[in-house]
Design an enzyme around this catalytic site. Sequence first.
Site, PDB file in Angstrom:
ATOM      1  N   LYS A 195      41.031  43.903  48.963  1.00 43.91           N
ATOM      2  CA  LYS A 195      41.992  44.258  47.918  1.00 43.91           C
ATOM      3  C   LYS A 195      41.732  43.379  46.712  1.00 43.91           C
ATOM      4  O   LYS A 195      41.858  42.156  46.773  1.00 43.91           O
ATOM      5  CB  LYS A 195      43.415  44.060  48.438  1.00 43.91           C
ATOM      6  N   LYS A 248      40.468  48.764  48.162  1.00 42.65           N
ATOM      7  CA  LYS A 248      41.469  49.125  47.158  1.00 42.65           C
ATOM      8  C   LYS A 248      41.243  48.346  45.886  1.00 42.65           C
ATOM      9  O   LYS A 248      41.013  47.144  45.979  1.00 42.65           O
ATOM     10  CB  LYS A 248      42.842  48.782  47.740  1.00 42.65           C
TER      11      LYS A 248
END
Length: 323
Positions: A195, A248
Site C-alpha cells: 500500500k 494499492k
Amino acid sequence: MFNKIIRPRRLRISENMRALVRETTLSVKDFVYPIFVVPGSNVREEIQSMPNCYHLSVENAVELAKKISALGIPAVEIFGLPEYKDEIGSSAWDMTSPVQRAISAIKKAVPELLIVGDVCLCQYTSHGHCGKLCGSYVDNDETLKLLQKVALSQAQAGADIVAPSDMMDGRVAAIRAALDENNFANVVIMSYAVKYSSGFYGPFRDAADSAPQFGDRKQYQMDFANSREALREVELDLAEGADIIMVKPALAYLDIVSRVREKINQPVAVYNVSGEYAMVKAAAQNGWIDERRIVLESLTAMKRAGADIIITYHALDAANWIN
Ligand code: PBG
C-alpha cells in the site's frame, strides 16, 4: 517478397475471431464492491467526490448488498464512519458500531455474499492516523494489539475476510494468531501488503473522514518510488500467513501488480481507489471520455497485469455492462 509478411491482423478480423484468441476476460466474479456505512437510519447521501457512491445507514446497506449479490458480484468490503472517535480508535472494535452492525445484518440477509472488513484505525482515531500515537510517531507494536481487536470484532460480526490496511509491521501474524486463538481459523486474511502513500486516496478520506489531522502517512505507507520494497512486503506478509496479497492503488502501479504476480502463487488483489474513480467520473460527466469504454479497458488492464481480484467502485456499472 509479399509472402514474407507475417500477418497478426488475421486474428483481429472480426469480433468472434478476436474473442476466440482473447487472453484476458473480465468477469463479475472478479469484483469486490466497497460500501460506506454510517450511523443513523434512513441515510442515503451521495458522496460528493465519488458520484453514485453513497453513505448508507445499515438497513440501506443491506438493500444494496442484495442488489450486489443479485448481479453476481461475490463480495463487498465494508467501510464505516463511527459514532465517536478517540485517541486509540476504540469505536473500530465496538460491536454496536455501524461496520459491525452492517456486517451482521448483511450476513443474515445475504449469507452467500462474502464480506470483507477493512481493518484499520484511521476512521476511528481523533487524530486520523492508522494507529496509536506515541508523540507524533505511530507506535507499531501497541497498534498491533488494537488491530487484533478490530479483526476479531469483524470476524465475530460475520466477516469472511479481514483486510488489514494500516501498514504496521507484523500485523498479519498478530491478526492470524488472534483469529486462530478464537476459533476463526477459516477467516481469510487479505493483506494490503503493498500500500503506497498516495494522493489517489483523497476522495476516500473525505468520504470516510479519515484524513490525518497532522503530517501524513509516509512513516508507514510505502514510498511510491519503490518497487523492490513491494516484493519484500509481499514476502513478509506471506510468511506471516496472508492468504491474499493486495496492491494499492491500481492503475499507476500495474508494474508492481505484474512483478508480484510473477513472484507468488497466492491470489493477487488490486484496489482501484477513490481518486482513480473520481477522475474517470469527472471526465465522463464532462463528456470528455466514454465512461464505459474507459472503465472496461482499465479493469481489463488490471486483470491483464495479473490481478485475480479487483476492488472497485465501478463494480456495479461494470457488472451491468458485462452481464
Ligand atoms: C484505510 C483505508 C484507506 C483506503 C482504504 N482503506 C485510506 C488511507 O489509507 O488513507 C483508501 C481507499 C480509496 O481511496 O478508495 N486506511
